[in-house]
Scaffold this active site. Structure first.
Site, PDB file in Angstrom:
ATOM      1  N   LYS B  99      20.854  -9.580 -27.280  1.00 14.76           N
ATOM      2  CA  LYS B  99      22.018  -8.710 -27.470  1.00 14.76           C
ATOM      3  C   LYS B  99      22.493  -8.965 -28.889  1.00 14.76           C
ATOM      4  O   LYS B  99      22.932 -10.063 -29.225  1.00 14.76           O
ATOM      5  CB  LYS B  99      23.102  -9.066 -26.451  1.00 14.76           C
ATOM      6  CG  LYS B  99      24.457  -8.442 -26.715  1.00 14.76           C
ATOM      7  CD  LYS B  99      25.311  -8.523 -25.452  1.00 14.76           C
ATOM      8  CE  LYS B  99      26.737  -8.986 -25.680  1.00 14.76           C
ATOM      9  NZ  LYS B  99      27.590  -8.108 -26.461  1.00 14.76           N
ATOM     10  N   GLY B 160      37.148  -8.134 -25.439  1.00 15.70           N
ATOM     11  CA  GLY B 160      38.214  -8.935 -24.829  1.00 15.70           C
ATOM     12  C   GLY B 160      39.570  -8.265 -24.758  1.00 15.70           C
ATOM     13  O   GLY B 160      40.536  -8.873 -24.311  1.00 15.70           O
TER      14      GLY B 160
END
Lengths: 347, 259
Positions: B99, B160
């Protein structure tokens, strides 16, 4: 009965203390030998601890048992061995991180929310930067190094206690009736599932900031706490990184700590850096403490970031195992949760 | 229902990908991951690596979970840093999956899309299966596909932040433009309803971490996300109705007897 305690950190010294005082109360005769590899007490990861006795703040991110066991520490460090100052703790967040404060308040208890005026009464130096705070009135803090030195001194004054520094327990004969292994991370080869969680801290000195109690600043990325210490110094901590590197403070971690301290009070930007330090916290996979029993050998370990908060609870239980054949499933059950299998596989 | 997700020729039963950071403990992490029913777990290397192999204990734990590991380059700010981290990840976890994150803006942790495309090209040429963390920009997406990526992972919102799908219009356009590329919403999801929404828009999978790890009860939240992902995907396959401007009664009024 001869008892050897290995390790003169928070776990070992509190355990020795509980053994001495409980044996005295029960009229039992003990000879306790505390063996420490380094040249004095509290030189392991206790040396870098924050020293906050903050069971209710910790409840935000720990399992309920931590607050339960931690409440016992308040009694221990403020009454039994009065080395802590009980002035509470303060939790703040920057204006844009208000959500963090709301979330923290939902997950904790035994605090009052104070406004700017209320904060000014507690911590005048913070009131300019923060308009609201959570005040955990019942919490306490201590200075880890002097506290453990004082506890060691108290123990050394006991006629039935011997403290031996600079001695490797592995070289001694097994002439004990009970062995309490309180070595923290150094016991890793003997304890399956023990790992280290790295932490870095720094100590700064500033004459321009005054704080009466520990201050935690919540932050989405870099939460930080500042604990006031003697002589205008402050302990700023602590990073939490899943690796087992003991003594390497990275520049990035220092940048984060300084930035966050600076946000608490700009004067920290001009503070003198007195010390930086790092070590690993001995932790089991659930980050909960344990007494692992192997016959007459007890391991008190896994105190994670809660050395001073949880050692009194482990110590009193360990003493009762030795003196009363006690059993305490809350810290002794080895198969908590489904983690058991995976843990065995890793080691 | 047999509805597998295919990512780089690997067939997967779950459409939820999860992270490993910020959990209260590794034990809760393991329990939450099991509850999420996810089959892919992403792990950050940059910081845990320390000097040498100091992160072995934690990585050993991740490997022991028996999930497919998708190492990530979280926290990398330059192409070189990201490429080196990817190479280290391949060695450590024995996988060519990566990733890819190349962070540009510090405050929003927004991808540096120029560095991202460059790093993706280097890593694809080296045989990596690259999962790029990107924005919803269509031209960048095209360049990533040109570079050799076979999956795209646009953000829903900053990492987040828990803000959900910030730009539904752009995400719809992306889905329409790349109908055959697996698209994964990576970052920004805060609540299960937002994950369900991503699937309803036709997205193939969702990757998230903070929403579970920092929940009051991570294990229960993982379960909630597993259910929401399944519901959202099932809803997409069932073809939801289009919104209308006029009310349409659920019970027919024409053809009923006068009362």
């Amino acid at each position: 009965m001869r008892i050897r305690v290995i390790g003169a950190g928070a776990a070992g010294l509190t355990a020795a203390y509980e053994l001495v005082s409980r044996a005295r109360a029960a009229g039992r005769d003990l000879a306790i030998e505390i063996v420490e590899k380094s040249d004095g007490p509290g030189k392991g990861c206790s040396f870098f601890a924050g020293g906050m006795i903050a069971p209710w703040c910790e409840a935000e991110s720990t399992e309920p048992i931590v607050a339960g066991l931690g409440a016992e520490a308040l009694e221990f460090w403020t009454r039994e061995v009065p080395l802590a100052e009980r002035r509470g703790s303060v939790v703040v967040a920057l204006e844009r991180d208000r959500g963090e404060l709301v979330q923290f308040s939902r997950r904790t208890s035994r605090f009052v929310t104070v406004d700017r005026a209320g904060l000014a009464a507690l911590e005048p130096d913070l009131a300019e930067n923060f308009s609201t705070a959570l005040y955990f009135e019942e919490e306490a803090h201590l200075e880890p190094r002097s506290a453990l030195a004082a506890l060691a001194e108290k123990l050394a004054a006991e006629p039935n206690v011997t403290l031996r520094y600079g001695v490797d327990a592995e070289t001694l004969p097994d002439n004990w009736d009970w062995l309490l292994d309180c070595r923290g991370y150094a016991a890793k080869p003997k304890l399956s599932g023990l790992r280290g969680v790295k932490g870095e801290m720094m100590i700064v000195r500033s004459r321009d900031v005054r704080l009466a109690r520990p201050v935690r600043m919540l932050h989405p990325r870099h939460p930080v706490y500042v604990v006031p210490r003697a002589d205008g110094t402050f302990m700023v901590g602590a990073t939490m990184i899943e690796n087992e590197e003991r003594a390497r403070v990275t520049a990035r971690s220092i940048v984060e700590l300084v930035n966050s301290a600076f946000a608490i009070h700009p004067a920290f930007g001009e503070a003198e850096v007195v010390e930086t330090g790092s070590d690993v916290r001995p932790s089991f996979w659930d980050n909960l403490p344990r007494i692992v029993r192997d016959g007459r050998r007890l391991f008190l370990n896994g105190l994670y970031r809660h050395g001073f908060l949880l050692s009194p609870a482990l110590a009193s239980r360990a003493a009762r195992i030795v003196l009363e054949d006690g059993y305490f499933p809350e810290v002794m059950d080895e198969n908590r949760g489904q983690w058991g299998d995976a843990r065995r596989e890793v080691v | 229902m047999n509805d597998p997700l295919r990512l780089y020729d690997v067939e997967l039963g779950s459409r939820l990908l999860v992270g490993t950071a910020q959990y209260p403990s590794p034990a809760i992490l393991a329990e939450a991951l099991a509850a999420s029913r996810a089959e892919i777990v992403t792990v950050s290397l940059r910081r845990e690596a320390g000097g040498g192999r100091a992160g072995q204990s934690f990585w050993g734990l991740i490997r022991s979970l028996g999930m497919r590991v998708l190492p990530n380059t979280a926290g990398c700010r330059t192409v070189k840093e990201a490429v080196t981290t990817a190479q280290m990840a391949r060695e450590l976890f024995g996988t060519n999956w990566i990733k890819l994150e190349v962070i540009g803006d510090e405050d929003l942790l927004a991808p540096d899309v120029f560095g991202l495309v460059e790093a993706a090209r280097i890593l694809c040429d080296e045989g990596f299966a690259v999962f790029p963390y990107t924005t919803d920009d269509l031209k960048v997406a095209e360049k990533l596909l040109d570079a050799g990526c076979k999956v795209l992972m646009p953000w829903g919102a900053p990492i987040g932040s828990g803000r959900g799908l910030n730009n539904v219009f752009a995400l719809r356009a992306m889905r329409a433009r790349f109908p055959d590329t697996p698209l994964v919403i990576d970052a920004g999801i805060g609540a299960p309803s937002q994950a369900a929404q991503a699937f309803e828009l036709g997205y193939d999978a969702v990757l998230l971490n903070t929403a579970i790890a920092r929940a009051g009860d991570p294990v229960a939240m993982a379960k909630a996300f597993a259910a929401a992902c399944e519901a959202g995907r099932a809803a997409f396959l069932a073809q939801p109705i289009e919104p209308r401007d006029m009310a349409a009664p659920s019970t027919p009024v024409i053809g009923q007897a006068f009362s």
